[in-house]
Design a protein around this motif. Structure first.
Motif, mmCIF file in Angstrom:
data_model
loop_
_atom_site.group_PDB
_atom_site.id
_atom_site.type_symbol
_atom_site.label_atom_id
_atom_site.label_comp_id
_atom_site.label_asym_id
_atom_site.label_seq_id
_atom_site.Cartn_x
_atom_site.Cartn_y
_atom_site.Cartn_z
ATOM 1 N N SER A 1 0.839 -1.192 0.000
ATOM 2 C CA SER A 1 0.000 0.000 0.000
ATOM 3 C C SER A 1 0.883 1.255 0.000
ATOM 4 O O SER A 1 2.078 1.193 0.292
ATOM 5 C CB SER A 1 -0.904 0.013 1.235
ATOM 6 N N THR A 2 0.256 2.384 -0.305
ATOM 7 C CA THR A 2 1.002 3.643 -0.315
ATOM 8 C C THR A 2 1.553 3.968 1.064
ATOM 9 O O THR A 2 2.639 4.517 1.182
ATOM 10 C CB THR A 2 0.127 4.808 -0.804
ATOM 11 N N SER A 3 0.821 3.604 2.108
ATOM 12 C CA SER A 3 1.308 3.901 3.460
ATOM 13 C C SER A 3 2.523 3.046 3.808
ATOM 14 O O SER A 3 3.450 3.521 4.473
ATOM 15 C CB SER A 3 0.201 3.704 4.497
ATOM 16 N N GLU A 4 2.552 1.799 3.351
ATOM 17 C CA GLU A 4 3.720 0.942 3.600
ATOM 18 C C GLU A 4 4.953 1.477 2.869
ATOM 19 O O GLU A 4 6.036 1.567 3.443
ATOM 20 C CB GLU A 4 3.443 -0.491 3.141
ATOM 21 N N VAL A 5 4.767 1.847 1.622
ATOM 22 C CA VAL A 5 5.882 2.390 0.847
ATOM 23 C C VAL A 5 6.286 3.743 1.421
ATOM 24 O O VAL A 5 7.480 4.055 1.533
ATOM 25 C CB VAL A 5 5.514 2.507 -0.645
ATOM 26 N N GLY A 6 5.311 4.556 1.806
ATOM 27 C CA GLY A 6 5.594 5.871 2.384
ATOM 28 C C GLY A 6 6.426 5.781 3.646
ATOM 29 O O GLY A 6 7.312 6.612 3.878
ATOM 30 N N ALA A 7 6.169 4.773 4.467
ATOM 31 C CA ALA A 7 6.956 4.592 5.688
ATOM 32 C C ALA A 7 8.417 4.271 5.350
ATOM 33 O O ALA A 7 9.338 4.791 5.986
ATOM 34 C CB ALA A 7 6.363 3.476 6.542
ATOM 35 N N GLU A 8 8.631 3.453 4.337
ATOM 36 C CA GLU A 8 9.999 3.122 3.934
ATOM 37 C C GLU A 8 10.697 4.334 3.317
ATOM 38 O O GLU A 8 11.886 4.554 3.537
ATOM 39 C CB GLU A 8 9.995 1.950 2.952
ATOM 40 N N ILE A 9 9.949 5.136 2.566
ATOM 41 C CA ILE A 9 10.508 6.370 1.994
ATOM 42 C C ILE A 9 10.935 7.308 3.113
ATOM 43 O O ILE A 9 12.029 7.880 3.073
ATOM 44 C CB ILE A 9 9.495 7.054 1.059
ATOM 45 N N SER A 10 10.090 7.477 4.111
ATOM 46 C CA SER A 10 10.423 8.357 5.239
ATOM 47 C C SER A 10 11.696 7.911 5.932
ATOM 48 O O SER A 10 12.546 8.733 6.291
ATOM 49 C CB SER A 10 9.278 8.394 6.249
ATOM 50 N N GLN A 11 11.835 6.621 6.109
ATOM 51 C CA GLN A 11 13.029 6.076 6.757
ATOM 52 C C GLN A 11 14.279 6.336 5.911
ATOM 53 O O GLN A 11 15.308 6.765 6.427
ATOM 54 C CB GLN A 11 12.844 4.580 6.986
ATOM 55 N N LEU A 12 14.191 6.122 4.604
ATOM 56 C CA LEU A 12 15.337 6.346 3.729
ATOM 57 C C LEU A 12 15.672 7.827 3.640
ATOM 58 O O LEU A 12 16.850 8.206 3.688
ATOM 59 C CB LEU A 12 15.053 5.780 2.336
ATOM 60 N N GLU A 13 14.658 8.679 3.533
ATOM 61 C CA GLU A 13 14.908 10.121 3.469
ATOM 62 C C GLU A 13 15.537 10.637 4.751
ATOM 63 O O GLU A 13 16.400 11.515 4.718
ATOM 64 C CB GLU A 13 13.609 10.874 3.174
ATOM 65 N N ALA A 14 15.138 10.098 5.886
ATOM 66 C CA ALA A 14 15.723 10.518 7.161
ATOM 67 C C ALA A 14 17.196 10.136 7.247
ATOM 68 O O ALA A 14 17.994 10.830 7.894
ATOM 69 C CB ALA A 14 14.955 9.903 8.330
ATOM 70 N N ASP A 15 17.582 9.062 6.591
ATOM 71 C CA ASP A 15 18.969 8.591 6.614
ATOM 72 C C ASP A 15 19.825 9.234 5.522
ATOM 73 O O ASP A 15 21.042 9.136 5.551
ATOM 74 C CB ASP A 15 18.982 7.065 6.472
ATOM 75 N N PHE A 16 19.189 9.903 4.569
ATOM 76 C CA PHE A 16 19.916 10.471 3.434
ATOM 77 C C PHE A 16 21.017 11.446 3.821
ATOM 78 O O PHE A 16 22.110 11.366 3.258
ATOM 79 C CB PHE A 16 18.927 11.150 2.475
ATOM 80 N N PRO A 17 20.787 12.400 4.728
ATOM 81 C CA PRO A 17 21.875 13.338 5.059
ATOM 82 C C PRO A 17 23.150 12.621 5.507
ATOM 83 O O PRO A 17 24.249 13.003 5.107
ATOM 84 C CB PRO A 17 21.292 14.177 6.191
#
Length: 125
Positions: free
Chosen positions: A98-114
């Protein structure tokens, strides 16, 4: 180095093929979005000229694409999930995450990007 458009084309032909339901313009837009996010934390080796915005013609190095690609793939998966979920009202079976499952993984990856992409050379005096 390859342009964002060329990398997207290779992704769509070699990796997704017939499994991709998104038009190339949508997939390119996701690659541009991921590249813009990356550029917020690291300098592109080949930045757009004359103050132009990041677009499909921007060239990326292999190492830049290696960092951008996981986020790009998640953006494409989220966009695909949005399209599939939109067909639910017409009685279609929803498959995949679902979009919420993918969105959670995106948030995690974006938080680690810096931490992953920021680089400052060490200068000793």
């Amino acid at each position: 180095m390859a342009s964002i458009s060329a990398l997207v084309e290779a992704f769509m032909v070699s990796e997704r093929g017939v499994a991709n339901i998104l038009p190339s313009e949508s997939v390119t837009a996701q690659a541009v979005a991921a590249t813009r996010f990356y550029a917020g934390f690291a300098s592109l080796e080949s930045p757009p000229t004359d103050g132009a915005e990041i677009a499909g013609l921007v060239e990326l190095s292999v190492s830049e694409w290696a960092e951008i690609r996981p986020l790009f793939v998640l953006y494409v998966e989220r966009e695909t999930a949005l399209q599939i979920e939109a067909t639910r009202g017409m009685g279609a079976d929803v498959f995949g995450r679902s979009t919420s499952e993918v969105g959670a993984e995106i948030s995690q990856l974006e938080a680690d990007f810096p931490r992953r992409v920021f680089f400052q050379p060490i200068i000793t005096v």
